[in-house]
Design an enzyme around this catalytic site. Structure first.
Site, PDB file in Angstrom:
ATOM      1  N   HIS A 125       2.275   3.513  -9.107  1.00 30.13           N
ATOM      2  CA  HIS A 125       2.011   2.096  -9.395  1.00 30.13           C
ATOM      3  C   HIS A 125       3.177   1.474 -10.172  1.00 30.13           C
ATOM      4  O   HIS A 125       3.532   0.320  -9.959  1.00 30.13           O
ATOM      5  CB  HIS A 125       0.700   1.944 -10.182  1.00 30.13           C
ATOM      6  CG  HIS A 125      -0.509   2.347  -9.381  1.00 30.13           C
ATOM      7  ND1 HIS A 125      -0.749   1.889  -8.112  1.00 30.13           N
ATOM      8  CD2 HIS A 125      -1.543   3.187  -9.670  1.00 30.13           C
ATOM      9  CE1 HIS A 125      -1.881   2.418  -7.647  1.00 30.13           C
ATOM     10  NE2 HIS A 125      -2.373   3.219  -8.575  1.00 30.13           N
ATOM     11  N   ARG A 132       2.117  -4.870   6.082  1.00 34.59           N
ATOM     12  CA  ARG A 132       1.385  -3.838   5.345  1.00 34.59           C
ATOM     13  C   ARG A 132       2.206  -2.560   5.398  1.00 34.59           C
ATOM     14  O   ARG A 132       2.603  -2.111   6.483  1.00 34.59           O
ATOM     15  CB  ARG A 132      -0.013  -3.568   5.914  1.00 34.59           C
ATOM     16  CG  ARG A 132      -0.738  -2.500   5.071  1.00 34.59           C
ATOM     17  CD  ARG A 132      -2.186  -2.302   5.397  1.00 34.59           C
ATOM     18  NE  ARG A 132      -2.800  -1.412   4.408  1.00 34.59           N
ATOM     19  CZ  ARG A 132      -4.055  -1.456   4.007  1.00 34.59           C
ATOM     20  NH1 ARG A 132      -4.877  -2.342   4.517  1.00 34.59           N
ATOM     21  NH2 ARG A 132      -4.519  -0.612   3.095  1.00 34.59           N
ATOM     22  N   ASP A 182       0.829  -1.216   0.000  1.00 34.36           N
ATOM     23  CA  ASP A 182       0.000   0.000   0.000  1.00 34.36           C
ATOM     24  C   ASP A 182       0.862   1.263   0.000  1.00 34.36           C
ATOM     25  O   ASP A 182       1.951   1.285   0.570  1.00 34.36           O
ATOM     26  CB  ASP A 182      -0.912  -0.032   1.238  1.00 34.36           C
ATOM     27  CG  ASP A 182      -2.069   0.938   1.114  1.00 34.36           C
ATOM     28  OD1 ASP A 182      -2.367   1.386  -0.017  1.00 34.36           O
ATOM     29  OD2 ASP A 182      -2.674   1.268   2.156  1.00 34.36           O
ATOM     30  N   LEU A 241      10.354 -20.730  -5.025  1.00 32.79           N
ATOM     31  CA  LEU A 241       9.416 -19.800  -4.380  1.00 32.79           C
ATOM     32  C   LEU A 241       8.072 -19.908  -5.073  1.00 32.79           C
ATOM     33  O   LEU A 241       8.005 -19.914  -6.307  1.00 32.79           O
ATOM     34  CB  LEU A 241       9.925 -18.352  -4.514  1.00 32.79           C
ATOM     35  CG  LEU A 241       8.961 -17.264  -4.026  1.00 32.79           C
ATOM     36  CD1 LEU A 241       8.924 -17.207  -2.501  1.00 32.79           C
ATOM     37  CD2 LEU A 241       9.355 -15.894  -4.573  1.00 32.79           C
ATOM     38  N   LEU A 268      -6.807  -4.693   7.361  1.00 31.49           N
ATOM     39  CA  LEU A 268      -6.588  -5.820   6.448  1.00 31.49           C
ATOM     40  C   LEU A 268      -7.206  -5.596   5.072  1.00 31.49           C
ATOM     41  O   LEU A 268      -6.841  -6.276   4.109  1.00 31.49           O
ATOM     42  CB  LEU A 268      -7.120  -7.117   7.059  1.00 31.49           C
ATOM     43  CG  LEU A 268      -6.405  -7.548   8.353  1.00 31.49           C
ATOM     44  CD1 LEU A 268      -7.010  -8.843   8.890  1.00 31.49           C
ATOM     45  CD2 LEU A 268      -4.896  -7.739   8.110  1.00 31.49           C
ATOM     46  N   GLU A 325       1.458 -13.293  12.240  1.00 31.07           N
ATOM     47  CA  GLU A 325       2.049 -12.107  12.875  1.00 31.07           C
ATOM     48  C   GLU A 325       1.897 -10.917  11.928  1.00 31.07           C
ATOM     49  O   GLU A 325       2.194 -11.026  10.735  1.00 31.07           O
ATOM     50  CB  GLU A 325       3.540 -12.343  13.171  1.00 31.07           C
ATOM     51  CG  GLU A 325       3.794 -13.430  14.185  1.00 31.07           C
ATOM     52  CD  GLU A 325       3.173 -13.136  15.546  1.00 31.07           C
ATOM     53  OE1 GLU A 325       3.116 -11.953  15.941  1.00 31.07           O
ATOM     54  OE2 GLU A 325       2.742 -14.101  16.215  1.00 31.07           O
TER      55      GLU A 325
HETATM   56  C1  IPE Z   1      -5.447  -2.674  -0.220  1.00 36.49           C
HETATM   57  O1  IPE Z   1      -5.122  -1.330  -0.334  1.00 36.49           O
HETATM   58  C2  IPE Z   1      -5.370  -3.342  -1.550  1.00 36.49           C
HETATM   59  C3  IPE Z   1      -4.045  -3.443  -2.148  1.00 36.49           C
HETATM   60  C4  IPE Z   1      -2.924  -3.037  -1.636  1.00 36.49           C
HETATM   61  C5  IPE Z   1      -4.018  -4.084  -3.424  1.00 36.49           C
HETATM   62  P1  IPE Z   1      -6.232  -0.197  -0.476  1.00 36.49           P
HETATM   63  O2  IPE Z   1      -5.489   1.073  -0.629  1.00 36.49           O
HETATM   64  O3  IPE Z   1      -7.192  -0.552  -1.555  1.00 36.49           O
HETATM   65  O4  IPE Z   1      -6.995  -0.288   0.912  1.00 36.49           O
HETATM   66  P2  IPE Z   1      -7.885   0.777   1.657  1.00 36.49           P
HETATM   67  O5  IPE Z   1      -8.915   1.258   0.672  1.00 36.49           O
HETATM   68  O6  IPE Z   1      -6.978   1.882   2.097  1.00 36.49           O
HETATM   69  O7  IPE Z   1      -8.461   0.030   2.813  1.00 36.49           O
HETATM   70  C1  IPE Z   2      -1.639   0.334  -3.427  1.00 36.86           C
HETATM   71  O1  IPE Z   2      -1.417   1.688  -3.410  1.00 36.86           O
HETATM   72  C2  IPE Z   2      -1.927  -0.182  -4.814  1.00 36.86           C
HETATM   73  C3  IPE Z   2      -3.307  -0.613  -5.033  1.00 36.86           C
HETATM   74  C4  IPE Z   2      -4.260  -0.581  -4.152  1.00 36.86           C
HETATM   75  C5  IPE Z   2      -3.627  -1.103  -6.358  1.00 36.86           C
HETATM   76  P1  IPE Z   2      -2.598   2.753  -3.373  1.00 36.86           P
HETATM   77  O2  IPE Z   2      -2.966   3.085  -4.780  1.00 36.86           O
HETATM   78  O3  IPE Z   2      -3.721   2.265  -2.523  1.00 36.86           O
HETATM   79  O4  IPE Z   2      -1.896   3.975  -2.705  1.00 36.86           O
HETATM   80  P2  IPE Z   2      -2.509   4.991  -1.642  1.00 36.86           P
HETATM   81  O5  IPE Z   2      -3.053   4.170  -0.509  1.00 36.86           O
HETATM   82  O6  IPE Z   2      -3.590   5.748  -2.357  1.00 36.86           O
HETATM   83  O7  IPE Z   2      -1.357   5.834  -1.239  1.00 36.86           O
HETATM   84 MG    MG Z   3      -4.099   2.420  -0.550  1.00 38.80          MG
END
Ligand code: IPE
Ligand code: IPE
Ligand code: MG
Length: 251
Positions: free
Chosen positions: A40, A191, A23, A134, A198, A210
């Site tokens: 991304h 995370r 994330d 892996l 989650l 964990e």
């Molecule tokens: C969770 O992240 C999904 C991925 C990392 C693929 P999100 O950015 O979508 O989660 P929320 O919306 O903050 O809970």
């Molecule tokens: C995780 O990064 C990637 C996906 C959910 C696809 P985000 O795009 O959720 O990045 P933030 O949370 O907006 O910073």
């Molecule tokens: Mg996000």
């Protein structure tokens, strides 16, 4: 607060199965004044590095949360950008993954993905199915609640057909109907980005995992953060409800 590693890397406990909620791509891009897609793209590179580090440190299963079933709610341009990067990853990385001994497996709702992406996934899974260094599990269009509901429907269908008897339904049978059938439960979940939730990821499978939350944004996640998380994991005492510690979820 996670302290800096004070021990040698060879004293680290290595999770058999590492799961990562990658994330923070959007915030990384925003902090640099770039469009979200740049986050991304850099995030895909960080995922490549996480695979490399997993191999280097001896992790046997790596599950990467790449796109959730709820991420379809994002603006269509962003969804297209992410799918484009995924297509690129599958096209450009499969040979390298294969030669590194990586077996690919994808979990999630494939019906929602473009047919050419599904084809690349099927080819990738097929061509790497004998690899054992892996197992790389990519969670794509994945949501744990729908995974559990779908498993329940399939069990009920088999009860209707007489293939499964209601009294045979137990945790082991239930797990065999999840997308992750045959994959051991994660030992460590990381995370990134500072969020502590989650987000519908592996709700069943993480029961005794964990959890390590790091403030680093995913595109910046490299070997030092990888080691930091393993160090934190090494400090944990896993009990599984008992009074003795045990490192691996025997489930
Ligand atoms: C969770 O992240 C999904 C991925 C990392 C693929 P999100 O950015 O979508 O989660 P929320 O919306 O903050 O809970
Ligand atoms: C995780 O990064 C990637 C996906 C959910 C696809 P985000 O795009 O959720 O990045 P933030 O949370 O907006 O910073
Ligand atoms: Mg996000």
């Amino acid at each position: 607060m996670i302290s800096e590693p004070l021990i040698e890397n060879d004293n680290l406990d290595i999770p058999f199965h590492l799961a990562i909620i990658m994330d923070g791509n959007g915030r990384w891009a925003k902090s640099k004044g770039y469009p979200r897609v740049a986050g991304h793209r850099k995030g895909a590179e960080a995922a490549r590095l996480a695979v490399e580090n997993s191999i280097k440190y001896g992790v046997r299963y790596l599950t990467l949360y790449s796109f959730s079933s709820e991420n379809w709610r994002r603006p269509v341009d962003e969804v297209n950008d992410i799918m484009g990067l995924l297509r690129e990853y599958l096209l450009n990385q499969m040979n390298e993954l294969h030669s590194s001994g990586v077996r690919l497996r994808v979990i999630g709702e494939r019906d929602n993905l473009a047919s050419d992406i599904n084809l690349l996934i099927e080819e990738g899974e097929m061509s790497t199915k004998s690899n054992t260094t892996l197992e790389l599990v990519i969670a794509l269009s994945y949501g744990s609640r729908s995974e559990i509901v779908n498993a329940t429907k399939r069990i009920l269908n088999n009860v209707d057909l007489g293939v499964v008897k209601p009294r045979e339904i137990n945790e082991i049978l239930f797990e065999s109907y999840l997308d992750t059938a045959g994959i051991p439960n994660p030992d460590l979940l990381i995370r990134t980005s500072g969020e502590k939730r989650l987000s519908n990821f592996l709700l069943w499978q993480l029961a005794y995992t964990e959890l390590v939350f790091l403030d680093v944004l995913w595109p910046d996640f490299g070997e030092p953060d990888f080691i930091k998380a393993l160090f934190e994991f090494t400090q944990r005492e896993r009990r599984f409800g008992s009074i003795n510690s045990n490192k691996i979820d025997k489930n």
